[in-house]
Design a protein around this motif. Structure first.
Motif, short mmCIF file in Angstrom:
data_model
loop_
_atom_site.label_atom_id
_atom_site.label_comp_id
_atom_site.label_asym_id
_atom_site.label_seq_id
_atom_site.Cartn_x
_atom_site.Cartn_y
_atom_site.Cartn_z
N ARG A 280 -29.29 -1.29 -28.46
CA ARG A 280 -29.86 -0.20 -29.26
C ARG A 280 -31.11 0.38 -28.60
NH1 ARG A 280 -28.46 -3.91 -33.44
NH2 ARG A 280 -30.58 -4.72 -33.43
N GLU A 281 -31.98 -0.49 -28.09
CA GLU A 281 -33.22 0.01 -27.49
C GLU A 281 -32.95 0.74 -26.18
OE1 GLU A 281 -36.23 -3.04 -27.33
OE2 GLU A 281 -35.65 -3.78 -29.31
N ALA B 200 -23.85 0.02 -32.39
CA ALA B 200 -25.02 -0.06 -31.50
C ALA B 200 -25.51 1.30 -31.03
CB ALA B 200 -24.66 -0.93 -30.29
N GLY B 201 -24.84 2.36 -31.44
CA GLY B 201 -25.23 3.71 -31.01
C GLY B 201 -24.67 4.10 -29.66
#
Length: 453
Positions: free
Chosen positions: A217-218, A259-260
């Protein structure tokens, strides 16, 4: 301003919107960008550099490689890993890869790039996810620049080792704060977002079984804040799917969405076991796939349903994948294999034509990497193109369709390759590196790495 004229082309495969194939054609280039395409008789007769192909060559856009691990050139054909499936293969090679050095990264990058360019590739991505010893992404970018390939460097990462339930040994993983910090550094230092860029950067956590959901995600948030792309492995084989279900309670496509990791700025390698619902999701969101046919066969991972993906609107490009899981680096060969696999998978000899496979290898790869300036030969495109002399034994009897013969017959090396308007392959020989010396250097480093010296 410099100009280049390539004239008397037997057949020019443009890959333009009309998919035109022109006979007795020419290409006129000014300052590394294609300015004119058409019949030889209608283009300028002079230029600073002129190449006359004497009505004997097929010319097509440079091929685009969307997934690789260049460092693995140092560990090809390792006996203990020759007959392993994915997870066994990784566990066998991780201890050897822990000896990787910056010199090894530089040399293996040049060796892989050399093989790719000789086999028709002009643009390549690479996924470097191991950073032991003195290794940084910088060495890979420098090596690609020195040899002259158009390059997308993927800053990979592994953060979940065996002690946390991951696959890699703990000594090969990195701290997540360091990963994000270094990812920011390489973007700011090396990424070029301008048209015709020779170097771009993507962020590429290695796989769901080697990084945390938080890092996924980050990394996505960081990449999007800089406008760079995202890349990882997904659904490579059944064990990959089972790991995702056991660890996250989600099949790989659903995990990627959570998780995008879907959208037109994302591409995933392999996707052999991607579910029908995930294929539909990828098509709706423009999420790309790097199809790696030879590696998938070598590791017995399965046959990716590329025809189904393309029918659903999924962007699909070709990938040679790691030089230790292929173990060849021949992009025209990958296109041929993709064509054959599609036919076998669907039990249909018309499932994929040679021209469709070449489209995946050019325009398909360009779309997966987010580029509209490569993959085609027409005014405004980058001067990246290759030529194949059809007056060769393997094309004897195939002169009625030399374009299809590129895949139905055999091409060992291309005759000429221009990248960014520069002649990188000249009469089948690289102009930017001394190949015998490079081979010797690779073999020396490989022996030391595999034998633990």
């Amino acid at each position: 301003m410099s100009t280049l004229l390539v004239r008397n082309i037997h057949t020019l495969v443009t890959m333009n919107a009309q998919r035109e194939e022109l006979r007795n054609a020419a290409i006129f280039v000014r300052d590394r960008v294609i300015e004119k395409v058409g019949p030889t008789s209608e283009l300028p007769a002079v230029a600073d550099e002129v190449l006359d192909l004497h009505d004997r060559h097929v010319v097509l856009p440079g091929l685009v490689n969307t997934h690789h691990h260049f460092y693995q050139t140092l560990t090809r054909a390792v006996p203990a890993a020759q007959n392993c499936s994915l997870f066994e293969w990784l566990k066998t090679l991780y201890p050897i890869w822990s000896r990787l050095t910056a010199e090894g990264v530089y040399v293996s990058t040049q060796m892989c790039a050399a093989e790719l360019m000789l086999s028709g590739c002009t643009t390549s991505s690479d996924h470097l996810y191991l950073f032991p010893n003195d290794v940084t992404l910088d060495e890979e970018i420098r090596a690609a620049r020195d040899i002259g390939i158009r390059f997308h460097a993927c800053r990979g990462s592994m953060s979940v080792g065996e002690s946390l339930g991951g696959l890699p040994p703990d000594r090969l993983v990195e701290n997540e704060e360091h990963i994000l910090r270094d990812s920011r550094r390489v973007i700011e230092q090396f990424h070029d977002s301008a048209p015709y860029a020779m170097a771009r950067v993507a962020l590429a956590p290695c796989s769901p079984f080697s990084v945390s959901p938080a890092l996924m995600r980050e990394s996505a948030a960081l990449a999007r804040s800089y406008g760079v792309r995202l890349h990882t492995h997904l659904a490579e084989n059944q064990s990959d799917v089972e790991y995702s279900l056991a660890q996250f309670g989600l099949e790989p496509g659903a995990y990627a969405e959570a998780a995008g990791w879907v959208g037109p700025d994302v591409w995933h390698a392999h996707c052999v076991r991607l579910s029908d619902s995930a294929i539909s999701l990828f098509g709706q969101t423009g999420t790309g796939v790097a199809h790696c046919p030879c590696s998938n066969l070598r590791l017995a991972s399965g046959l990716a349903p590329v025809r189904k993906m393309r029918a659903a609107g999924v962007p699909v490009g070709l990938g040679a994948d790691g030089a230790a899981s292929n173990d060849a680096t021949h992009l025209l060969g990958e296109a041929r294999q993709a064509m054959l696999i599609a036919r076998v998978l669907d039990s249909d000899a018309a499932a994929m034509t040679a021209r469709e496979a070449l489209e995946i290898a050019t325009l398909g790869g360009a779309r997966v990497l987010g580029r509209d300036d490569i993959g085609r030969i027409e005014p405004g495109a980058a001067a990246d193109f290759i030529t194949v002399d059809i007056d060769r034994p393997s094309f004897a009897g195939a002169q009625h369709d030399p374009v299809a013969a590129l895949l139905l017959c055999h091409v060992d090396w291309v005759d000429y390759s221009f990248i960014n308007g520069r002649r990188i392959v000249d009469q089948g020989r690289l102009t930017t590196v001394e190949l015998p010396a490079l081979v010797r250097r690779v073999n020396r480093l490989s022996a030391a790495m595999v034998n633990g010296m």
